[in-house]
Design a protein around this motif. Sequence first.
Motif, PDB file in Angstrom:
ATOM      1  N   CYS A  97       0.852  -1.188   0.000  1.00 63.10           N
ATOM      2  CA  CYS A  97       0.000   0.000   0.000  1.00 63.10           C
ATOM      3  C   CYS A  97       0.892   1.244   0.000  1.00 63.10           C
ATOM      4  CB  CYS A  97      -0.931   0.023   1.216  1.00 63.10           C
ATOM      5  SG  CYS A  97      -2.001   1.495   1.235  1.00 63.10           S
ATOM      6  N   ARG A  99      -0.030   4.222   0.641  1.00 62.51           N
ATOM      7  CA  ARG A  99      -0.422   5.206   1.660  1.00 62.51           C
ATOM      8  C   ARG A  99       0.050   4.819   3.051  1.00 62.51           C
ATOM      9  NH1 ARG A  99      -6.529   6.635  -0.223  1.00 62.51           N
ATOM     10  NH2 ARG A  99      -5.964   7.563  -2.225  1.00 62.51           N
ATOM     11  N   VAL A 136      -3.255   0.903  -3.409  1.00 69.59           N
ATOM     12  CA  VAL A 136      -3.842   1.447  -2.191  1.00 69.59           C
ATOM     13  C   VAL A 136      -4.755   0.373  -1.607  1.00 69.59           C
ATOM     14  CG1 VAL A 136      -5.258   3.303  -1.211  1.00 69.59           C
ATOM     15  CG2 VAL A 136      -3.748   3.790  -3.146  1.00 69.59           C
ATOM     16  N   CYS A 137      -4.518   0.022  -0.342  1.00 71.52           N
ATOM     17  CA  CYS A 137      -5.279  -1.051   0.297  1.00 71.52           C
ATOM     18  C   CYS A 137      -6.720  -0.629   0.557  1.00 71.52           C
ATOM     19  CB  CYS A 137      -4.609  -1.481   1.602  1.00 71.52           C
ATOM     20  SG  CYS A 137      -4.723  -0.297   2.953  1.00 71.52           S
ATOM     21  N   SER A 138      -7.564  -1.581   0.849  1.00 69.54           N
ATOM     22  CA  SER A 138      -8.992  -1.305   1.073  1.00 69.54           C
ATOM     23  C   SER A 138      -9.205  -0.406   2.296  1.00 69.54           C
ATOM     24  CB  SER A 138      -9.775  -2.610   1.205  1.00 69.54           C
ATOM     25  OG  SER A 138      -9.280  -3.373   2.283  1.00 69.54           O
ATOM     26  N   ASP A 139      -8.401  -0.565   3.335  1.00 69.44           N
ATOM     27  CA  ASP A 139      -8.545   0.291   4.520  1.00 69.44           C
ATOM     28  C   ASP A 139      -8.299   1.757   4.169  1.00 69.44           C
ATOM     29  OD1 ASP A 139      -9.112  -1.877   6.148  1.00 69.44           O
ATOM     30  OD2 ASP A 139      -7.038  -2.086   6.855  1.00 69.44           O
ATOM     31  N   CYS A 140      -7.235   2.022   3.412  1.00 68.51           N
ATOM     32  CA  CYS A 140      -6.910   3.403   3.035  1.00 68.51           C
ATOM     33  C   CYS A 140      -7.933   3.982   2.072  1.00 68.51           C
ATOM     34  CB  CYS A 140      -5.517   3.480   2.428  1.00 68.51           C
ATOM     35  SG  CYS A 140      -4.197   3.230   3.650  1.00 68.51           S
ATOM     36  N   ARG A 141      -8.468   3.149   1.198  1.00 66.71           N
ATOM     37  CA  ARG A 141      -9.497   3.632   0.258  1.00 66.71           C
ATOM     38  C   ARG A 141     -10.782   3.983   0.991  1.00 66.71           C
ATOM     39  NH1 ARG A 141      -8.273  -0.864  -2.401  1.00 66.71           N
ATOM     40  NH2 ARG A 141     -10.415  -1.610  -2.333  1.00 66.71           N
ATOM     41  N   SER A 142     -11.112   3.263   2.042  1.00 67.21           N
ATOM     42  CA  SER A 142     -12.355   3.544   2.768  1.00 67.21           C
ATOM     43  C   SER A 142     -12.190   4.693   3.757  1.00 67.21           C
ATOM     44  CB  SER A 142     -12.868   2.296   3.480  1.00 67.21           C
ATOM     45  OG  SER A 142     -11.960   1.886   4.473  1.00 67.21           O
ATOM     46  N   ASN A 143     -10.949   5.061   4.071  1.00 72.96           N
ATOM     47  CA  ASN A 143     -10.669   6.173   5.006  1.00 72.96           C
ATOM     48  C   ASN A 143     -10.186   7.415   4.272  1.00 72.96           C
ATOM     49  OD1 ASN A 143     -11.260   4.578   7.235  1.00 72.96           O
ATOM     50  ND2 ASN A 143      -9.158   3.849   7.388  1.00 72.96           N
ATOM     51  N   LYS A 144     -10.823   7.743   3.180  1.00 76.36           N
ATOM     52  CA  LYS A 144     -10.403   8.878   2.365  1.00 76.36           C
ATOM     53  C   LYS A 144     -10.372  10.097   3.213  1.00 76.36           C
ATOM     54  CE  LYS A 144     -12.193   6.970  -1.861  1.00 76.36           C
ATOM     55  NZ  LYS A 144     -13.050   7.120  -2.979  1.00 76.36           N
TER      56      LYS A 144
END
Length: 144
Positions: A97, A99, A136-144
């Motif tokens: 990732c 980010r 970009v991992c799913s956690d970072c994508r959901s925490n925009k």
Amino acid sequence: MKEPIQVFADYIAKNSLKVTPQRMLIVEVFLKDEGHLTTEELYERVKKADPSVGQATVYRTMKLLCDSGIAKEVHFGDGVARYEQSYGSKHHDHLICERCGKNLEVIDDQIERLQDELAAKHGFVLTSHRMYLYGVCSDCRSNK
């Protein structure tokens, strides 16, 4: 298959170096961790076990671990060298990732097969490779 610590001791002896308690402690601490350690992280862990071990000894021993085939250096695009165990471990690639720096080891037989086919198409026989996939991992994508 020999234990990694024995492989290291054999390598040290073969190269007329000394098997010191400090070196063996560093190897033991490194082998306990299954992640991707920087030399600084390894030094901090070793220092907790034996404060007399110097940082230069950790750096030199890490080079010996790589030269002996016990460890290999990996780079995740952040300018920091990390080390992972290589002796006895199955080949894998990495998802990283951009980010948060999270990294995952992935094994995919289809990708390995495609790499062999690509090499053969161009007249190569692969002896080794490293693949790093950045995103970009799913956690970072959901925490925009």
